[in-house]
Design an enzyme around this catalytic site. Structure first.
Site, PDB file in Angstrom:
ATOM      1  N   LYS A  89     -18.150  -2.000 -11.896  1.00 42.71           N
ATOM      2  CA  LYS A  89     -18.697  -2.350 -10.586  1.00 42.71           C
ATOM      3  C   LYS A  89     -20.070  -1.718 -10.454  1.00 42.71           C
ATOM      4  CE  LYS A  89     -17.801  -1.699  -5.669  1.00 42.71           C
ATOM      5  NZ  LYS A  89     -16.833  -1.339  -4.644  1.00 42.71           N
ATOM      6  N   SER A 124     -10.948   0.314   1.042  1.00 41.72           N
ATOM      7  CA  SER A 124     -11.805   1.201   0.239  1.00 41.72           C
ATOM      8  C   SER A 124     -12.412   2.271   1.131  1.00 41.72           C
ATOM      9  CB  SER A 124     -12.957   0.408  -0.386  1.00 41.72           C
ATOM     10  OG  SER A 124     -12.476  -0.525  -1.303  1.00 41.72           O
ATOM     11  N   ARG A 134      -9.084  -8.738  -8.908  1.00 46.11           N
ATOM     12  CA  ARG A 134     -10.456  -8.526  -8.414  1.00 46.11           C
ATOM     13  C   ARG A 134     -11.376  -9.376  -9.274  1.00 46.11           C
ATOM     14  NH1 ARG A 134     -14.959  -5.258  -9.305  1.00 46.11           N
ATOM     15  NH2 ARG A 134     -16.079  -4.739  -7.383  1.00 46.11           N
TER      16      ARG A 134
HETATM   17  N1  TZP Z   1     -14.314   0.333  -6.802  1.00 47.61           N
HETATM   18  C1  TZP Z   1     -14.932   1.490  -7.020  1.00 47.61           C
HETATM   19  S1  TZP Z   1     -15.209   1.758  -8.658  1.00 47.61           S
HETATM   20  C2  TZP Z   1     -14.449   0.301  -9.085  1.00 47.61           C
HETATM   21  C3  TZP Z   1     -14.033  -0.354  -7.947  1.00 47.61           C
HETATM   22  C4  TZP Z   1     -13.358  -1.649  -7.904  1.00 47.61           C
HETATM   23  C5  TZP Z   1     -14.325  -0.150 -10.493  1.00 47.61           C
HETATM   24  C6  TZP Z   1     -13.057   0.318 -11.140  1.00 47.61           C
HETATM   25  O1  TZP Z   1     -13.013  -0.089 -12.473  1.00 47.61           O
HETATM   26  P1  TZP Z   1     -12.914   0.954 -13.686  1.00 47.61           P
HETATM   27  O2  TZP Z   1     -13.084   0.072 -14.896  1.00 47.61           O
HETATM   28  O3  TZP Z   1     -11.551   1.569 -13.620  1.00 47.61           O
HETATM   29  O4  TZP Z   1     -14.027   1.940 -13.531  1.00 47.61           O
END
Ligand code: TZP
Ligand code: MG
Length: 213
Positions: free
Chosen positions: A136, A107, A39
């Site tokens: 994010k 998602s 990602r």
């Molecule tokens: N989608 C929802 S929260 C997120 C994504 C890609 C971030 C996940 O990263 P982390 O560091 O595990 O919170």
């Protein structure tokens, strides 16, 4: 084709959080990560492809490697599939374009989206955000364990809670029935990615009866 039925600990690779992306992912797989997703939002295509090919080689067919968003690069990089958001390319058209053998993730944020996912052609769903995260920019309030509990019976697809999950917050999700999860910073930014993955994996196994890997 890789199935996501057996996947428990899904690593979302954020290259900028990793000290060395390939080493981090290799260590994480040793620690128990059994699926990987690249990602990377801000890279140019050349860098994205370089990273994707590097990860295809690290995963070496042993664990599936998916690309976030970039369904157009799945075939040329040798990735196993793609993960799409609700507002990305339509999952139905990506399935038509890439065929039945690639893994498609979607998602989701609520029960209706989870319920619709199988009919739309998804092989698994991500569900979030669970908790606050710096990885994010969130457009919704975190739903926490209550959100997960409210959708567990809504699909037969594997559900991966995501967002702010780490060794401290995961037990709250396991307590309501999580048997899988997706994490980024908890492993990518860890001093010891293998150790972090091993702890997360063992937390997921607490009530599962599936035993250690
Ligand atoms: N989608 C929802 S929260 C997120 C994504 C890609 C971030 C996940 O990263 P982390 O560091 O595990 O919170
Ligand atoms: Mg997306």
């Amino acid at each position: 084709m890789h199935s996501f039925e057996q996947v428990r600990l899904y690593l979302i690779v954020t290259p900028s959080l990793c000290r060395d992306m390939a080493q981090t992912v290799a260590a994480a797989i040793e620690g128990g990560v059994d699926a990987v997703q690249l990602r990377e939002k801000c890279s140019d295509d050349a860098q994205y492809v370089r990273h994707a090919r590097e990860l295809v080689s690290v995963c070496a067919g042993a664990v599936p490697l998916l690309l976030n968003d970039r369904w157009d690069l799945v075939e040329s990089t040798g990735a196993d599939g793609v993960h799409l958001g609700q507002d990305d390319a339509s999952i139905e058209s990506v399935r038509r374009a890439l065929g039945p053998d690639i893994v498609l993730g979607l998602s989701t944020h609520d029960r209706a989206e989870v319920q619709a996912a199988r009919g739309r052609g998804a092989d698994y769903v991500g569900l979030g955000p669970m908790f606050a995260t710096g990885t994010k920019r969130l457009t919704r309030a975190p739903g926490g364990a209550a959100l997960l509990a409210s959708v567990l019976d809504a699909t037969s697809l594997p559900i991966f809670p995501i967002g702010g999950i780490d060794i401290d917050s995961l037990p709250d999700l396991v307590a309501v029935g999580a048997r899988r999860c997706a994490v980024s910073s908890a492993i990518c930014a860890a001093g010891d990615p293998k150790g972090a993955a091993a702890i997360l994996f063992s937390e997921l196994s607490l009530f599962s009866g599936l035993g250690e890997k």
